[in-house]
Design an enzyme around this catalytic site. Structure first.
Site, PDB file in Angstrom:
ATOM      1  N   CYS A  90       0.511  -0.997   0.143  1.00 52.91           N
ATOM      2  CA  CYS A  90       0.377   0.106   0.093  1.00 52.91           C
ATOM      3  C   CYS A  90       0.758   1.664  -0.127  1.00 52.91           C
ATOM      4  O   CYS A  90      -0.001   2.565  -0.407  1.00 52.91           O
ATOM      5  CB  CYS A  90      -1.176   0.227   1.141  1.00 52.91           C
ATOM      6  SG  CYS A  90      -2.426  -1.320   0.615  1.00 52.91           S
ATOM      7  N   THR A 119     -17.074  10.090   0.866  1.00 54.52           N
ATOM      8  CA  THR A 119     -15.952   9.934   1.620  1.00 54.52           C
ATOM      9  C   THR A 119     -14.793   9.657   1.568  1.00 54.52           C
ATOM     10  O   THR A 119     -13.909   8.972   2.646  1.00 54.52           O
ATOM     11  CB  THR A 119     -16.830  10.012   3.405  1.00 54.52           C
ATOM     12  OG1 THR A 119     -17.406   8.588   2.992  1.00 54.52           O
ATOM     13  CG2 THR A 119     -18.571  10.964   2.840  1.00 54.52           C
ATOM     14  N   ASP A 166      -8.203  -3.779  -5.410  1.00 52.78           N
ATOM     15  CA  ASP A 166      -7.397  -3.163  -4.853  1.00 52.78           C
ATOM     16  C   ASP A 166      -5.974  -3.955  -5.734  1.00 52.78           C
ATOM     17  O   ASP A 166      -6.060  -4.958  -6.016  1.00 52.78           O
ATOM     18  CB  ASP A 166      -7.016  -3.037  -3.260  1.00 52.78           C
ATOM     19  CG  ASP A 166      -6.606  -2.526  -2.614  1.00 52.78           C
ATOM     20  OD1 ASP A 166      -5.331  -2.164  -3.424  1.00 52.78           O
ATOM     21  OD2 ASP A 166      -6.963  -2.067  -1.574  1.00 52.78           O
ATOM     22  N   ASP A 205     -11.218  -5.010   2.084  1.00 50.34           N
ATOM     23  CA  ASP A 205     -12.337  -3.308   2.275  1.00 50.34           C
ATOM     24  C   ASP A 205     -13.626  -4.062   2.121  1.00 50.34           C
ATOM     25  O   ASP A 205     -14.615  -2.905   2.226  1.00 50.34           O
ATOM     26  CB  ASP A 205     -12.037  -3.096   0.368  1.00 50.34           C
ATOM     27  CG  ASP A 205     -10.997  -1.755   0.713  1.00 50.34           C
ATOM     28  OD1 ASP A 205     -10.338  -1.425   1.819  1.00 50.34           O
ATOM     29  OD2 ASP A 205     -10.642  -1.799  -0.583  1.00 50.34           O
ATOM     30  N   GLY A 245     -11.204 -12.465 -14.317  1.00 55.47           N
ATOM     31  CA  GLY A 245      -9.914 -11.426 -14.440  1.00 55.47           C
ATOM     32  C   GLY A 245      -9.476 -11.187 -15.334  1.00 55.47           C
ATOM     33  O   GLY A 245     -10.072 -11.595 -16.489  1.00 55.47           O
ATOM     34  N   HIS A 246      -7.834 -10.465 -15.259  1.00 58.60           N
ATOM     35  CA  HIS A 246      -7.376  -9.874 -15.998  1.00 58.60           C
ATOM     36  C   HIS A 246      -5.882 -10.049 -16.232  1.00 58.60           C
ATOM     37  O   HIS A 246      -5.872  -9.207 -15.512  1.00 58.60           O
ATOM     38  CB  HIS A 246      -7.748  -8.590 -17.077  1.00 58.60           C
ATOM     39  CG  HIS A 246      -7.577  -8.317 -18.378  1.00 58.60           C
ATOM     40  ND1 HIS A 246      -8.074  -8.430 -19.493  1.00 58.60           N
ATOM     41  CD2 HIS A 246      -6.605  -7.010 -18.284  1.00 58.60           C
ATOM     42  CE1 HIS A 246      -7.487  -7.895 -19.811  1.00 58.60           C
ATOM     43  NE2 HIS A 246      -6.493  -6.521 -19.707  1.00 58.60           N
TER      44      HIS A 246
END
Length: 355
Positions: free
Chosen positions: A23, A54, A74, A97, A145-146
């Site tokens: 991160c 927010t 993410d 998340d 997915g990719h």
């Protein structure tokens, strides 16, 4: 060319491919604000319960009276050199998340960008396997997915979940008088900086892996508690950045009692020795003006407050009479170091840090 590839006997260091890891790769909060400040508002359907207003952890879309869909993504560059562990960390971080909104994950899509001409296929396969194993532990499939060829290795997930509309827990709904509880200790960024400098002990490495691969499953049960008003997870902007988002969203002041904040072993010493990420300084430059540090704090406090937490802990804002129940949820799910770290009170949206 990566130097480890010039010597076939040298161990492959995934972190040497990337300019930032975990991160800590996030665009600095000040730069992100500049990018977004003049963006025109888009379509906002009435079913969109949580959008970008927010800086919350995920988007939430109401499907019906019983279900709302949580959607988030993410991804980042390696924070560790072990490809399997990198995959596990990235997947755990992405799924967090969903838990931070109070939801239960239902499936994921993989995002895979790799320097195919430089990384052996077996290494890429191990990264993907790590992500699959975490999704299996969370009880969800990777349903698609990719993949792309990339200059730097990048891995992550699109994660989706479900939650009852009345159990959505935003980061902006804290109330004056609330107590703040943190689910995991801080210091991941410090440990990752030490690892990149080859100064991290085996004990420190084990701490890093254990902290970053622990799924934030308490979020599901926490959202069922009436006294829990707000939830978020502490990730790339550090404890200070995410506490500030909570305070700004609620238009209140957050107060952190630094002596009560759980820290990973030896990170104060390592931070004092310069084991901090570049992201820590960028974070502080972006929001430090809204953080008041009371005199008497250790010199490393600023660096640890802004330390980017890859797959960090849940930050809970709850009524005082719900604290015991909140801590019990954490303890029951194996989060032994969850702790009360502060409070929310009336005042200008800001963060105050006291000894």
């Amino acid at each position: 060319m990566n130097p480890t590839l010039m010597n076939p006997l040298a161990p492959l260091r995934l972190t040497s491919f990337s300019h930032g890891g975990g991160c800590g790769c996030k665009i600095a909060p000040g730069v992100l604000s500049q990018i977004l400040k003049n963006q025109a508002g888009g379509l906002i359907p009435p079913e969109l319960m949580v959008g970008i207003e927010t800086a919350d952890d995920a988007a939430v879309y109401r499907l019906n009276d019983q279900q709302a869909l949580i959607a988030t993504t993410d991804f980042f560059m390696p924070i560790v050199d072990d490809p399997y562990e990198f995959g596990r960390i990235a997947a755990t971080n992405a799924i967090s998340d969903v838990y931070a909104m109070g939801g239960r994950p239902i499936m994921a899509l993989a995002l895979v960008a790799m320097p195919i001409n430089q990384l052996p296929v077996e290494v890429v396969a191990e990264i993907v396997r790590g992500g699959q194993d975490v999704c299996r532990a969370a009880g969800i499939p990777i349903a698609g997915g990719h993949t792309i060829d990339s200059v730097e290795p990048i891995y992550g997930l699109v994660a989706m979940g479900l939650v009852h509309p009345e159990r959505v827990r935003r980061n902006a709904d804290a109330k004056a008088g609330d107590v703040l509880v943190l689910g995991k200790p801080l210091g991941v960024g410090v440990l990752s900086a030490a690892l990149k400098k080859e100064q991290l002990s085996e004990t420190g490495y084990r701490q890093l892996i254990e902290n970053t691969t622990k799924l934030n499953t308490p979020g599901i049960a926490l959202s069922a508690l009436d006294g829990v008003h707000a939830l978020t997870d502490v990730t790339g902007f550090g404890l200070a950045g995410h506490a500030l988002e909570l305070a700004r969203g609620a238009k209140l002041r957050a107060v952190i009692e630094w002596s009560r904040v759980p820290l990973l072993e030896n990170v104060v010493v390592m931070a004092a020795e310069g084991m901090v990420t570049g992201a820590s300084g960028r974070n502080w430059a972006g929001y430090g003006a809204d953080v008041k540090l009371v005199p008497g704090l250790h010199a490393t406090t600023q660096n640890l407050l802004s330390d980017p937490q890859t797959s960090g802990g849940l930050l809970v804002s709850c009524a005082p009479d719900a604290v015991d129940a909140v801590l019990k949820v954490f303890r029951d799910e194996g989060f032994a170091r969850a702790a009360v770290i502060g409070r929310v009170e009336a005042g200008e949206p800001s963060l105050h840090v006291v000894p």
